[in-house]
Design a protein around this motif. Structure first.
Motif, short mmCIF file in Angstrom:
data_model
loop_
_atom_site.label_atom_id
_atom_site.label_comp_id
_atom_site.label_asym_id
_atom_site.label_seq_id
_atom_site.Cartn_x
_atom_site.Cartn_y
_atom_site.Cartn_z
N LYS A 173 -13.75 -0.96 -0.28
CA LYS A 173 -13.83 -1.38 -1.69
C LYS A 173 -12.52 -2.04 -2.13
CE LYS A 173 -17.45 0.73 -4.24
NZ LYS A 173 -17.80 -0.29 -5.21
N VAL A 174 -11.41 -1.42 -1.73
CA VAL A 174 -10.10 -1.99 -2.10
C VAL A 174 -9.99 -3.41 -1.54
CG1 VAL A 174 -7.61 -1.80 -1.68
CG2 VAL A 174 -8.91 0.23 -2.33
N THR A 182 -8.33 -2.35 -10.57
CA THR A 182 -9.63 -1.99 -9.99
C THR A 182 -9.54 -0.58 -9.39
OG1 THR A 182 -9.09 -2.96 -7.83
CG2 THR A 182 -10.25 -4.38 -9.41
N ASN A 183 -10.69 0.04 -9.20
CA ASN A 183 -10.74 1.36 -8.57
C ASN A 183 -11.84 1.37 -7.51
OD1 ASN A 183 -12.91 1.38 -10.38
ND2 ASN A 183 -12.66 3.52 -10.90
N THR A 184 -12.23 2.53 -7.04
CA THR A 184 -13.22 2.59 -5.95
C THR A 184 -14.38 3.53 -6.34
OG1 THR A 184 -12.10 4.44 -4.86
CG2 THR A 184 -11.43 2.24 -4.18
N THR A 197 -2.38 5.20 -4.99
CA THR A 197 -3.39 6.26 -4.92
C THR A 197 -3.12 7.24 -6.07
OG1 THR A 197 -2.18 7.88 -3.62
CG2 THR A 197 -3.28 6.12 -2.39
N ASN A 230 -12.17 -5.83 -3.43
CA ASN A 230 -11.59 -6.12 -4.74
C ASN A 230 -10.43 -7.11 -4.63
OD1 ASN A 230 -13.21 -4.64 -6.60
ND2 ASN A 230 -12.29 -2.74 -5.87
N ALA A 248 -4.96 -2.62 -7.21
CA ALA A 248 -6.26 -2.26 -6.61
C ALA A 248 -6.14 -0.81 -6.14
CB ALA A 248 -6.58 -3.21 -5.45
N SER A 249 -6.44 0.10 -7.03
CA SER A 249 -6.19 1.52 -6.72
C SER A 249 -7.16 2.05 -5.66
CB SER A 249 -6.29 2.36 -7.99
OG SER A 249 -5.80 3.66 -7.72
N PHE A 250 -6.60 2.78 -4.73
CA PHE A 250 -7.40 3.48 -3.71
C PHE A 250 -7.77 4.83 -4.33
CE2 PHE A 250 -8.00 6.16 0.01
CZ PHE A 250 -8.63 5.33 0.92
N VAL A 258 -1.43 -1.38 -4.09
CA VAL A 258 -2.55 -0.47 -3.79
C VAL A 258 -2.01 0.97 -3.88
CG1 VAL A 258 -4.31 0.22 -2.11
CG2 VAL A 258 -3.65 -2.18 -2.30
N VAL A 273 0.87 -1.18 0.00
CA VAL A 273 0.00 0.00 0.00
C VAL A 273 0.91 1.23 0.00
CG1 VAL A 273 -1.85 1.18 1.25
CG2 VAL A 273 -1.68 -1.30 1.37
#
Ligand code: DGY
Length: 333
Positions: free
Chosen positions: A310-311, A98-100, A55, A314, A76-78, A53, A10
């Motif tokens: 969400k992260v 993925t995103n949120t 941002t 995912n 898994a983007s925050f 992860v 992260v």
């Protein structure tokens, strides 16, 4: 034999409750000091991680992705926005992204509405007067601190997705007439409930608006959508608000117009070269011509926790061998 927990790197500090859950579920490498990762640290991260992860402050470009280790299968983007990731490169390498989405909508719409109100009604200017120790307030006067009325004005929303529609709902309650430009018109029932007018031509729309709000994502198609030529179409008494991405507006052209008094004002939460903010814009803010905020459209504790949830969902879904709910698909690029 128990399955190894995925190594999840992260890049920034997340809310405590999100980090705690990540520690329970994953082999989580967290950034509790919140020191932004430089490119060497990002290279190290993509080399070792099963899941990254990032941002919006991390640039995940093709050069970085070319250094990714074999284990990196998910980014898994925050974030809601994905313009900091070269998604096409990631997908070409077999890395899912993925995103949120959806959990930032109401917070971002609130802040957009706050800017729509703040700029014409001179909110920050007024607040500063009482904080300025050099100057004593002389009391109310009929002709002092006059702003412009919101009620009855025309708001032109560029990008009528989830956030654009949430802005429209709020703006309607403030008596603004809703106009919008979008790739496609909204379904008739939605248009009707928002009493919104669709403009196929962005040029024609912005030439007639009192306030323009940018609510579309930054993609190759929307880069400098508000170009110098288009900005010139705005009425001289128009205001512009941007809580989407700085790159959608030609910031130099906008700054020149504000300096020349060719538009009335702007409320900006995002900037073209973030985190750098042009000193010219800062000067304009001191003169009360613009309101500048430090990219805080979605900055609520609840929103950040929802993004973290969400992260986690995912990552967990992906690791369990299913399609994560918030996959970024090529059709979204
Ligand atoms: C996002 O997630 O895209 C937002 O811009 C962060 O506030």
């Amino acid at each position: 034999m128990a399955r190894r927990k995925p190594l999840v790197v992260v890049t920034r500090k997340l809310p405590d409750s999100v980090e705690t859950r990540m520690r329970e579920l994953f082999d989580a490498r967290l950034n509790v000091e919140d020191i932004p990762m430089d490119s060497a640290a990002l290279v190290e991260a993509v080399k070792v991680a099963d899941v990254l992860v990032p941002t919006v402050t991390d640039r995940i470009d093709s050069a970085l992705l070319s250094q990714a280790g074999e284990n990196l299968r998910l980014i898994a983007s925050f974030s809601n926005g994905i313009d900091h990731i070269d998604v096409a490169s990631a997908l070409a390498r077999g890395i899912t992204v993925t995103n949120t989405p959806a959990v930032l909508t109401e917070d971002t719409a609130d802040l957009t509405m706050a800017l729509i109100l703040s700029v014409p009604r001179r909110l920050t200017e007024g607040a500063q007067i009482l904080q300025n120790e050099q100057e004593e307030w002389q009391g109310w006067s009929p002709t002092w601190m006059l702003g412009r009325r919101i009620w009855g004005k025309r708001l032109g929303i560029i990008g009528m997705g989830r956030i654009g529609q949430a802005v429209a709902r709020r703006a309607k309650a403030f008596g603004l007439q809703i106009h919008y430009h979008n790739r496609r018109p909204l379904p008739h029932a939605t248009e009707e409930s928002l009493e919104a007018t669709y403009w196929d031509s962005l040029d024609q729309m912005i030439a007639r608006m009192d306030i323009v709000s940018v609510n579309c994502p930054h993609t190759p198609a929307t880069y400098h959508l508000l170009s110098a030529r288009r900005l010139k179409l705005l009425k001289p008494d128009a205001y512009i608000v941007n809580t989407a991405r700085g790159e959608v507006i030609d910031e130099n052209a906008l700054t020149r117009m504000l300096e020349a008094g060719e538009i009335a004002g702007a409320g900006l939460d995002v900037f073209e070269h973030e985190p750098a903010v042009s000193p010219k814009l800062v000067r304009l803010a001191r003169q009360g011509k613009v309101v500048l905020l430090p990219h805080m459209g979605s900055a609520t504790l609840e929103g950040r926790i929802d993004m973290g949830e969400k992260v986690i969902v995912n990552i967990k879904t992906f690791m369990d061998g299913h399609r994560p709910p918030d996959r970024v698909l090529p059709s979204m690029l």
